[in-house]
Design a protein around this motif. Structure first.
Motif, PDB file in Angstrom:
ATOM      1  N   ASP A 152     -49.607 -12.687  21.888  1.00 29.13           N
ATOM      2  CA  ASP A 152     -50.985 -12.969  22.311  1.00 29.13           C
ATOM      3  C   ASP A 152     -51.681 -11.715  22.837  1.00 29.13           C
ATOM      4  N   GLU A 153     -50.929 -10.881  23.567  1.00 24.82           N
ATOM      5  CA  GLU A 153     -51.563  -9.784  24.301  1.00 24.82           C
ATOM      6  C   GLU A 153     -51.411  -8.410  23.643  1.00 24.82           C
ATOM      7  N   VAL A 154     -50.571  -8.338  22.629  1.00 31.85           N
ATOM      8  CA  VAL A 154     -50.438  -7.054  21.914  1.00 31.85           C
ATOM      9  C   VAL A 154     -50.901  -7.264  20.466  1.00 31.85           C
ATOM     10  N   PRO A 155     -52.169  -6.974  20.211  1.00 32.76           N
ATOM     11  CA  PRO A 155     -52.703  -7.226  18.868  1.00 32.76           C
ATOM     12  C   PRO A 155     -51.910  -6.456  17.809  1.00 32.76           C
ATOM     13  N   GLY A 156     -51.618  -7.139  16.721  1.00 28.72           N
ATOM     14  CA  GLY A 156     -50.910  -6.489  15.612  1.00 28.72           C
ATOM     15  C   GLY A 156     -49.399  -6.492  15.773  1.00 28.72           C
ATOM     16  N   SER A 157     -48.907  -6.951  16.924  1.00 24.51           N
ATOM     17  CA  SER A 157     -47.447  -6.927  17.124  1.00 24.51           C
ATOM     18  C   SER A 157     -46.773  -7.913  16.167  1.00 24.51           C
ATOM     19  N   ARG A 158     -45.543  -7.571  15.799  1.00 24.26           N
ATOM     20  CA  ARG A 158     -44.743  -8.460  14.949  1.00 24.26           C
ATOM     21  C   ARG A 158     -43.559  -8.917  15.787  1.00 24.26           C
ATOM     22  N   VAL A 159     -43.608 -10.156  16.203  1.00 26.96           N
ATOM     23  CA  VAL A 159     -42.682 -10.633  17.234  1.00 26.96           C
ATOM     24  C   VAL A 159     -41.670 -11.610  16.637  1.00 26.96           C
ATOM     25  N   HIS A 160     -40.402 -11.398  17.003  1.00 28.86           N
ATOM     26  CA  HIS A 160     -39.316 -12.290  16.590  1.00 28.86           C
ATOM     27  C   HIS A 160     -38.707 -12.897  17.847  1.00 28.86           C
ATOM     28  N   ALA A 161     -38.336 -14.163  17.771  1.00 35.23           N
ATOM     29  CA  ALA A 161     -37.769 -14.847  18.932  1.00 35.23           C
ATOM     30  C   ALA A 161     -36.448 -15.473  18.526  1.00 35.23           C
ATOM     31  N   VAL A 162     -35.424 -15.299  19.380  1.00 39.19           N
ATOM     32  CA  VAL A 162     -34.084 -15.814  19.070  1.00 39.19           C
ATOM     33  C   VAL A 162     -33.676 -16.834  20.135  1.00 39.19           C
ATOM     34  N   GLU A 163     -33.184 -17.970  19.682  1.00 37.17           N
ATOM     35  CA  GLU A 163     -32.724 -19.009  20.611  1.00 37.17           C
ATOM     36  C   GLU A 163     -31.608 -19.786  19.914  1.00 37.17           C
ATOM     37  N   THR A 164     -30.644 -20.263  20.700  1.00 36.69           N
ATOM     38  CA  THR A 164     -29.522 -20.964  20.074  1.00 36.69           C
ATOM     39  C   THR A 164     -29.479 -22.459  20.390  1.00 36.69           C
ATOM     40  N   SER A 165     -30.153 -22.880  21.435  1.00 39.19           N
ATOM     41  CA  SER A 165     -30.037 -24.279  21.853  1.00 39.19           C
ATOM     42  C   SER A 165     -30.840 -25.199  20.940  1.00 39.19           C
ATOM     43  N   SER A 166     -30.157 -26.227  20.402  1.00 36.26           N
ATOM     44  CA  SER A 166     -30.851 -27.156  19.500  1.00 36.26           C
ATOM     45  C   SER A 166     -31.866 -27.996  20.275  1.00 36.26           C
ATOM     46  N   GLU A 167     -31.752 -28.018  21.588  1.00 38.34           N
ATOM     47  CA  GLU A 167     -32.746 -28.753  22.375  1.00 38.34           C
ATOM     48  C   GLU A 167     -33.968 -27.897  22.678  1.00 38.34           C
TER      49      GLU A 167
END
Ligand SMILES: C[S@@+](CC[C@H](N)C(=O)[O-])C[C@H]1O[C@@H](n2cnc3c(N)ncnc32)[C@H](O)[C@@H]1O
Length: 312
Positions: A152-167
């Motif tokens: 949201d705050e860094v225009p043009g950023s390419r962001v990846h998010a990692v999470e393991t919990s199925s909940e």
């Protein structure tokens, strides 16, 4: 004063008789105080504003405080107040948690983003400064709070998010879809090889993380946390709670390009240990401790060395 939910024959609560909102607020606050809620004033305003579908700011206005509580909303309000008095998190009742400029969907199964993590977002956003279209990875994303704030705050950023919990993953998915921000979500485990983000190796500008870090014996004091935040989001493993934070640093090193930055949240008592851990290895340089808004050391920042161990 008797309270809703306090049994047959109880005196009606002010909201049940359509009392002025100021009186309903006073009653709500005193019920929350009795229940041991840490922020009774703010929570009373938030709950009442939520049910009335108005801003908490509007509830401060004298003209609004003099209005009568709509009797038809009384059963819903009483039920929510009872649940809050039973120490269900406010954010589970309203269904949202504010994080920086965003309102994120939260509920059972996902960690409620905390204000102190906003400082961690600050550090990560600052680390993106001057980089054209920075690549950012948020390890242990939960609701997606850090990843989404950066997108949201860094225009043009390419962001990846990692999470393991199925909940937790469905909440992150929902927040990514709801905000429309460009975040790619990966179902992966930071204690493994992270195959889903392997194509990013050596190219990432910033890795940010608020991992689980509470040591196993340290039971959270707040009932809201102990009963409602998922245990997997809280306990970091190992005697010191740093097993997952160390795994995060280990996973971040091959992802980052030389000169790339790692920013990670931790408990105040873990600052020295985590700083020492990062300084001990060849992967990191410029390792610094950072304080939160209450001046406690709550985050570490480190720069990736190049392959020969020098900062690039
Ligand atoms: C303290 S919560 C933080 C969530 C989010 N970053 C925030 O600040 O609101 C830690 C998150 O790490 C996730 N997690 C725990 N172990 C993990 C692992 N081995 N791999 C990936 N995520 C993990 C939990 O499910 C939880 O969502």
């Amino acid at each position: 004063m008797s309270t809703p939910g306090s049994g047959a024959g109880a005196e009606a609560a002010p909201q049940e008789v359509g009392a002025p909102l100021a009186e309903v607020l006073r009653h709500t606050r005193s019920r929350l105080v009795e229940a041991g809620v840490a922020s009774p004033h703010a929570d009373a305003h938030s709950l009442l504003a939520f049910v009335l579908e108005i801003d908490t700011g509007e509830l401060q206005r004298r003209a609004v405080l003099g209005r009568r509580f709509p009797a038809d909303l009384a059963p819903r309000f009483a039920a929510l107040l009872d649940r809050r008095c039973a120490r269900e998190p406010l954010q589970h009742l309203t269904g949202t948690a504010p994080f920086r400029r965003l309102d994120l969907a939260v509920g059972p199964g996902v960690f409620v983003p905390r204000p102190e993590t906003e400082t961690v977002a600050d550090l990560a956003i600052a680390a993106c400064a001057g980089i054209d279209r920075p690549v950012v990875v948020d390890l242990c994303t939960g609701s997606g709070a850090l990843a989404l704030a950066i997108a949201d705050e860094v225009p043009g950023s390419r962001v990846h998010a990692v999470e393991t919990s199925s909940e937790a993953l469905p909440w992150a998915r929902r927040n990514i879809a709801g905000t429309g921000l460009p975040v790619t979500l990966h179902d992966d485990d930071v204690t493994g090889d992270l195959p889903t983000v392997a194509p990013l190796r050596g190219t990432v500008d910033v890795v940010v993380s608020n991992p689980p870090y509470i040591p196993p014996g340290a039971i959270p004091v707040d009932a809201e946390v102990a009963r409602h935040d998922p245990p997997r989001a809280l306990y970091g493993g190992g005697d010191d709670g740093l097993e997952i934070p160390r795994a995060v640093a280990h996973a971040a090193a091959p992802l980052l390009r030389p000169g790339g930055v790692l920013v990670m949240e931790h408990a105040d008592v873990q600052s020295d240990a985590l700083v020492a851990h990062l300084r001990a290895g060849e992967a990191w340089t410029d390792v610094t401790a950072h304080t939160d808004l209450t001046d406690r050391p709550r985050a570490v920042r480190a720069r990736r060395t190049d392959a020969s161990g020098r900062a690039s």
